[in-house]
Scaffold this motif. Structure first.
Motif, PDB file in Angstrom:
ATOM      1  N   ASP A 157     -12.108   0.466 -15.764  1.00  0.00           N
ATOM      2  CA  ASP A 157     -12.570   1.591 -16.240  1.00  0.00           C
ATOM      3  C   ASP A 157     -13.294   2.592 -15.101  1.00  0.00           C
ATOM      4  N   SER A 158     -12.487   2.633 -13.774  1.00  0.00           N
ATOM      5  CA  SER A 158     -12.842   3.190 -12.796  1.00  0.00           C
ATOM      6  C   SER A 158     -12.512   4.575 -13.173  1.00  0.00           C
ATOM      7  N   MET A 159     -11.473   5.042 -13.998  1.00  0.00           N
ATOM      8  CA  MET A 159     -11.039   6.357 -14.030  1.00  0.00           C
ATOM      9  C   MET A 159     -11.189   7.008 -15.575  1.00  0.00           C
ATOM     10  N   ASP A 182      -9.065  16.029  -4.244  1.00  0.00           N
ATOM     11  CA  ASP A 182      -9.321  15.554  -5.470  1.00  0.00           C
ATOM     12  C   ASP A 182      -8.035  15.842  -6.385  1.00  0.00           C
ATOM     13  N   PRO A 184      -5.474  13.594  -8.388  1.00  0.00           N
ATOM     14  CA  PRO A 184      -5.363  12.107  -8.795  1.00  0.00           C
ATOM     15  C   PRO A 184      -3.933  11.463  -8.588  1.00  0.00           C
ATOM     16  N   LYS A 198      -6.472   6.669  -8.547  1.00  0.00           N
ATOM     17  CA  LYS A 198      -7.687   7.152  -7.994  1.00  0.00           C
ATOM     18  C   LYS A 198      -7.561   8.790  -7.439  1.00  0.00           C
ATOM     19  N   MET A 199      -8.580   9.208  -7.632  1.00  0.00           N
ATOM     20  CA  MET A 199      -8.646  10.641  -6.983  1.00  0.00           C
ATOM     21  C   MET A 199      -8.595  10.560  -5.505  1.00  0.00           C
ATOM     22  N   HIS A 213     -11.486   7.981  -4.418  1.00  0.00           N
ATOM     23  CA  HIS A 213     -12.720   7.745  -5.441  1.00  0.00           C
ATOM     24  C   HIS A 213     -12.172   7.630  -6.584  1.00  0.00           C
ATOM     25  N   SER A 214     -13.291   7.304  -7.667  1.00  0.00           N
ATOM     26  CA  SER A 214     -13.057   7.252  -9.094  1.00  0.00           C
ATOM     27  C   SER A 214     -13.630   8.333  -9.829  1.00  0.00           C
ATOM     28  N   LEU A 215     -13.238   8.545 -10.871  1.00  0.00           N
ATOM     29  CA  LEU A 215     -13.836   9.488 -11.823  1.00  0.00           C
ATOM     30  C   LEU A 215     -15.249   9.127 -12.561  1.00  0.00           C
ATOM     31  N   ASN A 216     -15.224   7.610 -12.517  1.00  0.00           N
ATOM     32  CA  ASN A 216     -16.254   6.781 -12.886  1.00  0.00           C
ATOM     33  C   ASN A 216     -17.301   6.790 -11.846  1.00  0.00           C
ATOM     34  N   PRO A 217     -18.544   7.358 -11.930  1.00  0.00           N
ATOM     35  CA  PRO A 217     -19.498   7.287 -10.570  1.00  0.00           C
ATOM     36  C   PRO A 217     -19.992   5.943 -10.478  1.00  0.00           C
TER      37      PRO A 217
END
Length: 248
Positions: A157-159, A182, A184, A198-199, A213-217
């Motif tokens: 669920d990282s994205m 940024d 994807p 990932k981004m 990095h992920s969309l999920n903070p």
């Protein structure tokens, strides 16, 4: 001195003298100020800037890892030559390999699907024409036919809001220098069986890395070295059996 940079000063001095360069000439060639080079050669600078490490690595065609961990003056001429010819830092990705593709009866490039059962083998078979030919094929309306496109499984669920178990449709990136902040992407690494979605921030010109990095903070960003990357695929869509999460 920082043990991780124990050999930097000696290697810098060794490589400069091996090419019969003065500090000023090396400064002119790399864009690093002469005073900074002198401080690094003498060992006064304990932690050289990452940009200086990348410039020296690129100029002498030797990886940063070798520059800081290996005493180059202890190597034979043959060992040093082999190191130089296999250590080129390619920030475009163009020199890694030729991408194997398959075509249909109309001589149009197929779109391959990497199912979950083939995911673990993709890193080993990515440049094997037979492996690629045996992947399932797919087609969807609206996708560009003139581009190399594959569909990859993603997990976790990282994205989010892209849900776990989705399949990302992505276009092959043949020139990594075109990757912007940024973006994807699906990233295939040399040492990982997982397919990363990932981004991506392109910082290769600065320090030879990509920032992922992920969309999920809840997930922390991290960096990978450019020489750890096999392939990069730019996101163009995804397929899922789940509805995206609705923000409360």
């Amino acid at each position: 001195m920082d043990q991780s940079l124990f050999h930097w000063a000696g290697n810098l001095r060794f490589l400069r003298k091996r090419k019969n360069l003065t500090q000023q000439q090396l400064s002119d060639a790399t864009g690093i100020k002469k005073g900074r080079l002198a401080a690094q050669e003498s060992g006064k600078t304990k932690n050289p800037r990452m940009e200086d490490q990348v410039r020296i690595s690129t100029y002498f065609n030797i990886t940063i890892d070798h520059l800081i961990k290996t005493s180059l003056s202890d190597l034979t001429a043959e060992q040093l030559y082999e190191m130089e010819t296999t250590s080129s830092l390619d920030i475009t990705g163009r020199h890694i390999r030729v991408l194997p593709i398959t075509v249909n009866t109309d001589n149009e490039e197929n779109m391959e699907f990497v199912p979950v059962k083939a995911q673990a083998g993709y890193r080993r078979g990515f440049n094997d024409p037979e492996f690629i030919a045996n992947l399932p094929k797919f087609t969807l309306p609206g996708l560009p036919r003139e581009k190399t496109i594959r569909m990859f499984p993603v997990s976790g669920d990282s994205m989010l809001p892209i849900p776990d178990g989705s399949h990302v449709i992505a276009q092959y990136v043949d020139d990594w220098s075109l990757i912007k902040q940024d973006m994807p992407c699906v990233v295939i690494l040399k040492e990982e069986d997982d397919i990363l979605f990932k981004m991506v921030d392109n910082t290769m010109k600065h320090d030879g890395t990509l920032r992922l990095h992920s969309l999920n903070p809840a997930f922390k960003p991290f960096r990978v070295n450019a020489n750890e990357v096999l392939e990069i695929w730019k996101f163009i869509g995804y397929v899922s059996r789940e509805m995206p999460a609705i923000a409360s």
